[in-house]
Design a protein around this motif. Structure first.
Motif, PDB file in Angstrom:
ATOM      1  N   GLY A 110      -3.485   5.738  -3.101  1.00  0.00           N
ATOM      2  CA  GLY A 110      -2.944   4.780  -4.071  1.00  0.00           C
ATOM      3  C   GLY A 110      -1.519   4.387  -3.734  1.00  0.00           C
ATOM      4  N   TRP A 111      -0.714   5.372  -3.349  1.00  0.00           N
ATOM      5  CA  TRP A 111       0.661   5.090  -2.965  1.00  0.00           C
ATOM      6  C   TRP A 111       0.698   4.211  -1.713  1.00  0.00           C
ATOM      7  CZ3 TRP A 111       3.426   6.262   1.468  1.00  0.00           C
ATOM      8  CH2 TRP A 111       4.785   5.971   1.397  1.00  0.00           C
ATOM      9  N   LEU A 112      -0.131   4.531  -0.718  1.00  0.00           N
ATOM     10  CA  LEU A 112      -0.177   3.738   0.509  1.00  0.00           C
ATOM     11  C   LEU A 112      -0.604   2.297   0.223  1.00  0.00           C
ATOM     12  CD1 LEU A 112      -1.749   6.190   3.108  1.00  0.00           C
ATOM     13  CD2 LEU A 112       0.518   5.169   3.204  1.00  0.00           C
ATOM     14  N   ARG A 113      -1.565   2.124  -0.668  1.00  0.00           N
ATOM     15  CA  ARG A 113      -2.026   0.780  -1.019  1.00  0.00           C
ATOM     16  C   ARG A 113      -0.889  -0.024  -1.655  1.00  0.00           C
ATOM     17  NH1 ARG A 113      -5.744   1.737  -4.935  1.00  0.00           N
ATOM     18  NH2 ARG A 113      -7.079   2.579  -3.324  1.00  0.00           N
ATOM     19  N   THR A 114      -0.169   0.595  -2.591  1.00  0.00           N
ATOM     20  CA  THR A 114       0.953  -0.073  -3.245  1.00  0.00           C
ATOM     21  C   THR A 114       2.054  -0.408  -2.245  1.00  0.00           C
ATOM     22  OG1 THR A 114       0.467   1.127  -5.286  1.00  0.00           O
ATOM     23  CG2 THR A 114       2.643   0.135  -5.105  1.00  0.00           C
ATOM     24  N   ARG A 119       4.954  -4.386   1.102  1.00  0.00           N
ATOM     25  CA  ARG A 119       5.433  -4.797   2.432  1.00  0.00           C
ATOM     26  C   ARG A 119       4.885  -6.171   2.798  1.00  0.00           C
ATOM     27  NH1 ARG A 119       8.098  -1.216   6.222  1.00  0.00           N
ATOM     28  NH2 ARG A 119       7.736  -3.077   7.450  1.00  0.00           N
ATOM     29  N   LEU A 120       3.638  -6.413   2.487  1.00  0.00           N
ATOM     30  CA  LEU A 120       3.038  -7.700   2.815  1.00  0.00           C
ATOM     31  C   LEU A 120       3.633  -8.827   1.978  1.00  0.00           C
ATOM     32  CD1 LEU A 120      -0.688  -6.680   3.294  1.00  0.00           C
ATOM     33  CD2 LEU A 120       0.928  -7.365   5.061  1.00  0.00           C
ATOM     34  N   ARG A 121       3.998  -8.530   0.716  1.00  0.00           N
ATOM     35  CA  ARG A 121       4.614  -9.550  -0.136  1.00  0.00           C
ATOM     36  C   ARG A 121       6.046  -9.848   0.301  1.00  0.00           C
ATOM     37  NH1 ARG A 121       3.120  -6.647  -5.036  1.00  0.00           N
ATOM     38  NH2 ARG A 121       0.908  -6.962  -5.180  1.00  0.00           N
ATOM     39  N   GLN A 122       6.785  -8.847   0.734  1.00  0.00           N
ATOM     40  CA  GLN A 122       8.188  -9.032   1.098  1.00  0.00           C
ATOM     41  C   GLN A 122       8.360  -9.783   2.404  1.00  0.00           C
ATOM     42  OE1 GLN A 122       9.781  -5.091   1.217  1.00  0.00           O
ATOM     43  NE2 GLN A 122       9.954  -4.913  -0.999  1.00  0.00           N
ATOM     44  N   GLY A 123       7.554  -9.440   3.374  1.00  0.00           N
ATOM     45  CA  GLY A 123       7.715 -10.044   4.688  1.00  0.00           C
ATOM     46  C   GLY A 123       6.801 -11.225   4.883  1.00  0.00           C
ATOM     47  N   ASN A 124       7.052 -11.910   5.936  1.00  0.00           N
ATOM     48  CA  ASN A 124       6.195 -13.039   6.303  1.00  0.00           C
ATOM     49  C   ASN A 124       5.237 -12.581   7.382  1.00  0.00           C
ATOM     50  OD1 ASN A 124       7.412 -14.825   4.538  1.00  0.00           O
ATOM     51  ND2 ASN A 124       9.026 -15.333   6.002  1.00  0.00           N
TER      52      ASN A 124
END
Length: 130
Positions: A110-114, A119-124
């Motif tokens: 669960g922590w890894l998924r979050t 990370r995917l939302r922050q970076g391009n």
């Protein structure tokens, strides 16, 4: 990244040696070795049983035509836990058991998924498919 690897490969052995000395002072050298051996045996049994469960779950998901992504992550965490248990010491054994016990592994997943979603939302990050 290189600094992180350097710290891991220097600090973890220092922590392991310190813990071995401290535990050896409290319970003695032979009980310390016996404890490490018992933890390793229990961990090996747990890694084997959890690994087989993950393989069966992956096979069942594939047979139903579904992608077993969560079970692949389980398998990777079980493998990491088994590798950590191969390293002698209380710190790595505790971390290895944390990866092998189903409840704690579910928390870690669960922590890894979050973390990955953030990370995917922050970076391009762009995934290229060929």
């Amino acid at each position: 990244m290189l600094l992180r690897l350097f710290l891991v490969f220097t600090l973890v052995p220092i922590v392991e040696i310190w813990l071995l000395i401290q535990v050896g002072r409290v319970i003695g050298p032979l009980p310390t070795l016996a404890t490490l051996l018992i933890i390793s045996l229990v961990g090996a049994w747990l890694a084997r049983s959890q690994g087989f469960r993950a393989i069966v779950a992956i096979r069942d998901e594939l047979a139903m035509g579904r992608l077993p992504a969560a079970h692949f992550l389980d398998g990777a965490l079980i493998l990491a836990g088994g590798i950590l248990l191969l390293t002698p010491g209380f710190f790595t054994d505790l971390a290895g058991l944390f990866f092998l016990i189903p409840f704690t592994r579910a928390c870690l997943k669960g922590w890894l998924r979050t973390w990955l979603e953030q990370r995917l939302r922050q970076g391009n990050y762009v995934i290229h498919c060929r």
